[in-house]
Design a protein around this motif. Structure first.
Motif, mmCIF file in Angstrom:
data_model
loop_
_atom_site.group_PDB
_atom_site.id
_atom_site.type_symbol
_atom_site.label_atom_id
_atom_site.label_comp_id
_atom_site.label_asym_id
_atom_site.label_seq_id
_atom_site.Cartn_x
_atom_site.Cartn_y
_atom_site.Cartn_z
ATOM 1 N N ASN A 118 -8.622 0.350 5.075
ATOM 2 C CA ASN A 118 -8.199 0.517 6.470
ATOM 3 C C ASN A 118 -8.606 1.893 7.016
ATOM 4 O O ASN A 118 -8.980 2.783 6.269
ATOM 5 C CB ASN A 118 -6.679 0.334 6.560
ATOM 6 N N LYS A 119 -8.537 2.010 8.315
ATOM 7 C CA LYS A 119 -8.863 3.247 9.044
ATOM 8 C C LYS A 119 -10.346 3.594 8.898
ATOM 9 O O LYS A 119 -10.708 4.769 8.753
ATOM 10 C CB LYS A 119 -7.962 4.421 8.591
ATOM 11 N N ILE A 120 -11.188 2.558 8.918
ATOM 12 C CA ILE A 120 -12.632 2.807 8.782
ATOM 13 C C ILE A 120 -13.191 3.576 9.978
ATOM 14 O O ILE A 120 -14.275 4.128 9.914
ATOM 15 C CB ILE A 120 -13.438 1.499 8.583
ATOM 16 N N LYS A 131 0.122 -0.631 7.147
ATOM 17 C CA LYS A 131 0.595 -1.998 6.911
ATOM 18 C C LYS A 131 1.260 -2.592 8.156
ATOM 19 O O LYS A 131 0.979 -3.721 8.542
ATOM 20 C CB LYS A 131 1.592 -2.000 5.737
ATOM 21 N N SER A 132 2.138 -1.807 8.764
ATOM 22 C CA SER A 132 2.858 -2.321 9.935
ATOM 23 C C SER A 132 1.915 -2.487 11.127
ATOM 24 O O SER A 132 2.030 -3.448 11.892
ATOM 25 C CB SER A 132 4.013 -1.386 10.302
ATOM 26 N N THR A 133 0.967 -1.580 11.256
ATOM 27 C CA THR A 133 -0.027 -1.697 12.333
ATOM 28 C C THR A 133 -0.815 -2.993 12.153
ATOM 29 O O THR A 133 -1.078 -3.717 13.117
ATOM 30 C CB THR A 133 -0.987 -0.485 12.297
ATOM 31 N N GLY A 186 0.834 -1.198 0.000
ATOM 32 C CA GLY A 186 0.000 0.000 0.000
ATOM 33 C C GLY A 186 0.863 1.240 0.000
ATOM 34 O O GLY A 186 2.098 1.155 0.046
ATOM 35 N N GLU A 187 0.211 2.393 -0.009
ATOM 36 C CA GLU A 187 0.958 3.649 0.025
ATOM 37 C C GLU A 187 1.635 3.802 1.390
ATOM 38 O O GLU A 187 1.220 3.171 2.370
ATOM 39 C CB GLU A 187 -0.009 4.823 -0.175
ATOM 40 N N PRO A 188 2.650 4.661 1.477
ATOM 41 C CA PRO A 188 3.235 4.940 2.787
ATOM 42 C C PRO A 188 2.145 5.392 3.767
ATOM 43 O O PRO A 188 1.220 6.097 3.362
ATOM 44 C CB PRO A 188 4.206 6.096 2.494
ATOM 45 N N ASN A 189 2.228 4.943 4.987
ATOM 46 C CA ASN A 189 1.310 5.363 6.046
ATOM 47 C C ASN A 189 -0.072 4.696 6.011
ATOM 48 O O ASN A 189 -0.959 5.045 6.787
ATOM 49 C CB ASN A 189 1.113 6.891 6.021
ATOM 50 N N SER A 191 6.998 -4.841 13.979
ATOM 51 C CA SER A 191 7.354 -3.850 12.969
ATOM 52 C C SER A 191 7.028 -2.468 13.523
ATOM 53 O O SER A 191 5.975 -2.271 14.124
ATOM 54 C CB SER A 191 6.557 -4.113 11.691
ATOM 55 N N ILE A 192 7.919 -1.509 13.331
ATOM 56 C CA ILE A 192 7.716 -0.203 13.953
ATOM 57 C C ILE A 192 6.645 0.600 13.224
ATOM 58 O O ILE A 192 6.413 0.432 12.036
ATOM 59 C CB ILE A 192 9.034 0.595 14.082
ATOM 60 N N VAL A 193 5.985 1.472 13.991
ATOM 61 C CA VAL A 193 4.860 2.258 13.483
ATOM 62 C C VAL A 193 5.064 3.716 13.877
ATOM 63 O O VAL A 193 5.374 4.006 15.035
ATOM 64 C CB VAL A 193 3.535 1.763 14.122
ATOM 65 N N THR A 194 4.900 4.624 12.938
ATOM 66 C CA THR A 194 4.869 6.042 13.293
ATOM 67 C C THR A 194 3.816 6.729 12.439
ATOM 68 O O THR A 194 3.333 6.158 11.470
ATOM 69 C CB THR A 194 6.220 6.774 13.054
ATOM 70 N N GLN A 197 6.900 6.518 5.104
ATOM 71 C CA GLN A 197 8.179 5.827 4.873
ATOM 72 C C GLN A 197 8.875 5.397 6.161
ATOM 73 O O GLN A 197 10.071 5.602 6.329
ATOM 74 C CB GLN A 197 9.116 6.700 4.026
ATOM 75 N N THR A 198 8.101 4.816 7.050
ATOM 76 C CA THR A 198 8.673 4.324 8.297
ATOM 77 C C THR A 198 9.380 2.991 8.058
ATOM 78 O O THR A 198 10.535 2.810 8.445
ATOM 79 C CB THR A 198 7.566 4.172 9.354
ATOM 80 N N THR A 199 8.668 2.058 7.441
ATOM 81 C CA THR A 199 9.255 0.735 7.194
ATOM 82 C C THR A 199 10.214 0.829 6.011
ATOM 83 O O THR A 199 9.880 1.399 4.979
ATOM 84 C CB THR A 199 8.144 -0.280 6.876
ATOM 85 N N PRO A 247 7.856 -1.821 2.666
ATOM 86 C CA PRO A 247 7.880 -0.354 2.642
ATOM 87 C C PRO A 247 6.724 0.142 1.784
ATOM 88 O O PRO A 247 6.253 -0.572 0.902
ATOM 89 C CB PRO A 247 9.218 -0.028 1.970
ATOM 90 N N GLY A 248 6.295 1.365 2.022
ATOM 91 C CA GLY A 248 5.209 1.932 1.228
ATOM 92 C C GLY A 248 5.604 2.087 -0.230
ATOM 93 O O GLY A 248 6.781 2.235 -0.558
ATOM 94 N N LEU A 249 4.596 2.035 -1.103
ATOM 95 C CA LEU A 249 4.854 2.195 -2.534
ATOM 96 C C LEU A 249 4.597 3.637 -2.932
ATOM 97 O O LEU A 249 3.512 4.170 -2.712
ATOM 98 C CB LEU A 249 3.933 1.255 -3.321
HETATM 99 N N1 GTP Z 1 -7.224 6.052 12.783
HETATM 100 C C1 GTP Z 1 -6.494 5.008 12.426
HETATM 101 N N2 GTP Z 1 -5.161 5.130 12.328
HETATM 102 C C2 GTP Z 1 -4.442 4.050 11.942
HETATM 103 C C3 GTP Z 1 -5.045 2.798 11.647
HETATM 104 N N3 GTP Z 1 -4.087 1.946 11.275
HETATM 105 C C4 GTP Z 1 -2.917 2.611 11.341
HETATM 106 N N4 GTP Z 1 -3.119 3.885 11.758
HETATM 107 C C5 GTP Z 1 -2.108 4.941 11.968
HETATM 108 O O1 GTP Z 1 -1.521 5.277 10.718
HETATM 109 C C6 GTP Z 1 -0.155 5.662 10.882
HETATM 110 C C7 GTP Z 1 0.733 4.833 9.960
HETATM 111 O O2 GTP Z 1 0.711 3.483 10.380
HETATM 112 P P1 GTP Z 1 1.845 2.456 9.935
HETATM 113 O O3 GTP Z 1 1.395 1.115 10.371
HETATM 114 O O4 GTP Z 1 3.193 2.928 10.361
HETATM 115 O O5 GTP Z 1 1.722 2.580 8.341
HETATM 116 P P2 GTP Z 1 2.604 1.866 7.214
HETATM 117 O O6 GTP Z 1 1.698 1.569 6.083
HETATM 118 O O7 GTP Z 1 3.363 0.734 7.779
HETATM 119 O O8 GTP Z 1 3.593 3.068 6.812
HETATM 120 P P3 GTP Z 1 5.062 2.990 6.098
HETATM 121 O O9 GTP Z 1 5.886 1.992 6.828
HETATM 122 O O10 GTP Z 1 5.569 4.383 6.260
HETATM 123 O O11 GTP Z 1 4.810 2.634 4.657
HETATM 124 C C8 GTP Z 1 0.158 5.455 12.364
HETATM 125 O O12 GTP Z 1 0.054 6.702 13.008
HETATM 126 C C9 GTP Z 1 -0.930 4.493 12.821
HETATM 127 O O13 GTP Z 1 -1.213 4.618 14.189
HETATM 128 C C10 GTP Z 1 -6.474 2.696 11.792
HETATM 129 O O14 GTP Z 1 -7.092 1.659 11.574
HETATM 130 N N5 GTP Z 1 -7.128 3.831 12.168
#
Ligand code: GTP
Ligand code: MG
Length: 307
Positions: free
Chosen positions: A128-130, A23-25, A17-20, A36-39, A43-45, A66-68
């Motif tokens: 995601n993030k519904i 995916k890691s969550t 998926g796109e950055p952020n 896996s770390i989350v911020t 571009q965290t991963t 990593p995000g695409l």
């Molecule tokens: N509101 C909400 N926020 C979410 C949800 N899932 C993830 N997040 C937030 O989204 C942000 C990015 O989450 P990551 O898991 O780091 O995203 P990622 O896709 O791994 O990002 P990259 O590694 O940068 O590609 C964090 O601040 C998470 O807390 C969700 O279901 N709802």
């Protein structure tokens, strides 16, 4: 429900998926531990990170990627190549799309690449993030996305709150190929401990530092000593690209590095279930973004970054 007495299944599931996008969550939610770390930053991963989950008789190896995005620098190109490599090697792909952002240019570019790829594994859609949108928006988005791509299944989830995660896991477990498990039953990650430790420190740095700086540093574990008293002594180096960055990472009177070190040490002790002594050193290394050794430490292929 998966039939407990059925044949065993196992396979790799790439989360793309796109950055952020979350995916890691999602990977951490599936595994039930933070591997896996989350911020909140994009571009965290940086590399492919495997987390392992069990569901019924299936062993699911999730591959966080990593995000695409459209890469500009060597590191970006190596990261995007690692993400597509993860997808190519997987038995199943899960594409994460953010509910509140919808079909961005980035999502369209990913769908184009998915259509063009050589290997034809099933792709599931996870919106995601519904928790951030109203139901009618979701239905419209799901319809639009399904008109653009032939998804095997669509899920509405919140990786953070856990909504829909169990349904997605059950579906994945049933869709994997039959076969013996790939890892021992109790293994939850396939990443060297020294790298997990470096990632934890990089997460704390990313959370504290602003703008471009997190993208211009890398963390490596240099030494790891198991002490007789049951504690671990871990030495890490933070490589920064410029002299001025060193001061920022250290902070006024060293307060930034101190806070980072405390937060990282606390999480590491939790993770390792023993006391940790963490020593951080900041080194200025102007060319680190062009050094192949740094890439192998991150789990990336340096040559993938060639323009
Ligand atoms: N509101 C909400 N926020 C979410 C949800 N899932 C993830 N997040 C937030 O989204 C942000 C990015 O989450 P990551 O898991 O780091 O995203 P990622 O896709 O791994 O990002 P990259 O590694 O940068 O590609 C964090 O601040 C998470 O807390 C969700 O279901 N709802
Ligand atoms: Mg990530």
């Amino acid at each position: 429900m998966v039939e407990e007495s059925g044949p065993t299944r196992a396979g790799f599931v790439a989360l793309i998926g796109e950055p952020n996008a979350g995916k890691s969550t999602l990977l951490n939610a599936m595994v039930g531990a933070k591997v896996s770390i989350v911020t909140h930053k994009v571009q965290t991963t940086r590399a492919r990170i495997r987390g392992i989950a069990l569901e019924g008789t299936s062993q699911i190896v999730f591959v966080d990627t990593p995000g695409l995005f459209r890469p500009r620098r060597r590191l970006d190109r190596a990261m995007v190549a690692a993400a597509w490599g993860g997808a190519a090697d997987a038995d199943l792909i899960v594409l994460l799309v953010e509910a509140h952002r919808g079909i961005t240019g980035g999502v369209e570019a990913i769908l184009d690449s998915l259509r063009d790829r050589a290997s034809g594994q099933p792709v599931a859609l996870a919106i995601n993030k519904i928790d951030r949108v109203e139901a009618p928006v979701l239905l419209g988005l799901s319809k639009d996305l399904n008109e653009r791509f032939d998804f095997a299944e669509t899920f509405m989830i919140s990786a953070e709150k856990g909504y829909g995660v169990a349904d997605l896991k059950t579906w994945i477990a049933g869709a994997l190929p039959e076969g013996p498990w790939l890892y021992p039953e109790d293994q939850i990650a396939d990443l060297p401990m020294r790298m997990i430790a470096a990632e934890i420190t990089r997460e704390k740095l990313t959370l504290r530092l602003h703008q471009e700086l997190p993208y211009q540093l890398t963390v490596e574990t240099e030494a790891w000593e198991e002490r007789k008293d049951g504690s671990a002594k871990i030495d890490q180096v933070i490589f920064v690209a410029r002299d001025g960055h060193k001061g920022i990472v250290l902070g006024k009177k060293g307060e930034t590095i101190k806070a980072v070190s405390q937060a990282a040490r606390a999480e590491l002790s939790d993770f390792l279930e023993r006391p940790v002594h963490l020593f951080l050193q900041v080194k200025v290394r102007p060319g680190w973004l062009e050094e192949s050794e740094r890439y192998s430490e991150m789990g990336l292929d340096f040559r993938d970054g060639n323009a």
